[in-house]
Write a protein that holds these residues in place. Sequence first.
Motif, PDB file in Angstrom:
ATOM      1  N   GLN A 242       0.843  -1.195   0.000  1.00 27.87           N
ATOM      2  CA  GLN A 242       0.000   0.000   0.000  1.00 27.87           C
ATOM      3  C   GLN A 242       0.878   1.245   0.000  1.00 27.87           C
ATOM      4  O   GLN A 242       1.773   1.395   0.820  1.00 27.87           O
ATOM      5  CB  GLN A 242      -0.906  -0.010   1.238  1.00 27.87           C
ATOM      6  N   GLY A 243       0.638   2.130  -0.935  1.00 29.42           N
ATOM      7  CA  GLY A 243       1.386   3.382  -0.996  1.00 29.42           C
ATOM      8  C   GLY A 243       2.770   3.247  -1.607  1.00 29.42           C
ATOM      9  O   GLY A 243       3.554   4.186  -1.567  1.00 29.42           O
ATOM     10  N   LYS A 244       3.088   2.092  -2.194  1.00 31.21           N
ATOM     11  CA  LYS A 244       4.405   1.883  -2.800  1.00 31.21           C
ATOM     12  C   LYS A 244       4.301   1.947  -4.317  1.00 31.21           C
ATOM     13  O   LYS A 244       3.324   1.513  -4.902  1.00 31.21           O
ATOM     14  CB  LYS A 244       4.972   0.503  -2.416  1.00 31.21           C
ATOM     15  N   ASN A 245       5.324   2.475  -4.948  1.00 31.43           N
ATOM     16  CA  ASN A 245       5.421   2.472  -6.400  1.00 31.43           C
ATOM     17  C   ASN A 245       5.824   1.081  -6.867  1.00 31.43           C
ATOM     18  O   ASN A 245       6.562   0.382  -6.180  1.00 31.43           O
ATOM     19  CB  ASN A 245       6.452   3.502  -6.876  1.00 31.43           C
ATOM     20  N   ILE A 246       5.364   0.676  -8.036  1.00 31.87           N
ATOM     21  CA  ILE A 246       5.703  -0.625  -8.605  1.00 31.87           C
ATOM     22  C   ILE A 246       6.719  -0.409  -9.719  1.00 31.87           C
ATOM     23  O   ILE A 246       6.422   0.215 -10.734  1.00 31.87           O
ATOM     24  CB  ILE A 246       4.453  -1.343  -9.165  1.00 31.87           C
ATOM     25  N   TRP A 247       7.919  -0.925  -9.508  1.00 31.52           N
ATOM     26  CA  TRP A 247       8.989  -0.804 -10.502  1.00 31.52           C
ATOM     27  C   TRP A 247       8.829  -1.904 -11.529  1.00 31.52           C
ATOM     28  O   TRP A 247       8.736  -3.081 -11.196  1.00 31.52           O
ATOM     29  CB  TRP A 247      10.351  -0.872  -9.818  1.00 31.52           C
ATOM     30  N   LEU A 248       8.802  -1.537 -12.805  1.00 28.97           N
ATOM     31  CA  LEU A 248       8.503  -2.465 -13.884  1.00 28.97           C
ATOM     32  C   LEU A 248       9.735  -3.137 -14.477  1.00 28.97           C
ATOM     33  O   LEU A 248       9.608  -4.080 -15.248  1.00 28.97           O
ATOM     34  CB  LEU A 248       7.732  -1.750 -14.989  1.00 28.97           C
ATOM     35  N   HIS A 249      10.920  -2.698 -14.121  1.00 31.34           N
ATOM     36  CA  HIS A 249      12.133  -3.294 -14.693  1.00 31.34           C
ATOM     37  C   HIS A 249      12.396  -4.692 -14.150  1.00 31.34           C
ATOM     38  O   HIS A 249      13.134  -5.457 -14.731  1.00 31.34           O
ATOM     39  CB  HIS A 249      13.346  -2.385 -14.456  1.00 31.34           C
ATOM     40  N   ASP A 250      11.798  -5.027 -13.019  1.00 30.61           N
ATOM     41  CA  ASP A 250      11.993  -6.336 -12.402  1.00 30.61           C
ATOM     42  C   ASP A 250      10.681  -6.747 -11.754  1.00 30.61           C
ATOM     43  O   ASP A 250      10.112  -5.988 -10.982  1.00 30.61           O
ATOM     44  CB  ASP A 250      13.105  -6.253 -11.353  1.00 30.61           C
ATOM     45  N   CYS A 251      10.198  -7.943 -12.059  1.00 27.31           N
ATOM     46  CA  CYS A 251       8.900  -8.355 -11.526  1.00 27.31           C
ATOM     47  C   CYS A 251       8.981  -8.808 -10.062  1.00 27.31           C
ATOM     48  O   CYS A 251       7.962  -8.991  -9.414  1.00 27.31           O
ATOM     49  CB  CYS A 251       8.282  -9.449 -12.390  1.00 27.31           C
ATOM     50  N   ASP A 252      10.189  -8.966  -9.519  1.00 28.51           N
ATOM     51  CA  ASP A 252      10.349  -9.365  -8.122  1.00 28.51           C
ATOM     52  C   ASP A 252      10.006  -8.175  -7.213  1.00 28.51           C
ATOM     53  O   ASP A 252      10.529  -7.080  -7.388  1.00 28.51           O
ATOM     54  CB  ASP A 252      11.786  -9.812  -7.879  1.00 28.51           C
TER      55      ASP A 252
END
Length: 175
Positions: A45-55
């Motif tokens: 919740q409230g975190k950005n999702i980085w797309l360069h790594d799915c982990d």
Amino acid sequence: MTWNEDVFMRQDEEGKHDVHVEVCLKHNSNANPADIKAVVEGRLQGKNIWLHDCDLWGTIGRDDSVLNANVQSIRWTDIDSEVLALGSSVLLCFQVRLHVYVYQLNGEGGEDDDEGEEGVASYREWQLPAADFEGQWDALHYESSIKKRLLKYASTALLFSDLGVNNQLISWNRS
């Protein structure tokens, strides 16, 4: 058109993108999947999702003893290919609608039937989700709508089956 304008045009009416998060429990875990789901949702919740790594371990952090003891992997899957094609490396927290799925792999492998002729099995049956197939869905590359349609069809067929819908009255074997 700038990147931000293009992203906002592809969002749904609430301005959010669906992000599906898979949480794979360790084979020896006895944790309640609902509890693990709540912890992961809270941590994302409230975190950005980085797309360069799915982990997503880096996003969540490894400081939670419950997750460390029970979870094998946490990763995002099935983000719309149009979002990935934009070339951005992040989805901001206000652009994300999370869908968290917790599962535990079955490591028993497939079982051959004993109905085949001359000792040759006519089919092999796996109890899903099977460790033998882990990661295979992500390796399938088709146009973006096929995977969604396949999942929608399978979900509908399971729902109809669970509800006892007579397939003679309502046919769902069509696209």
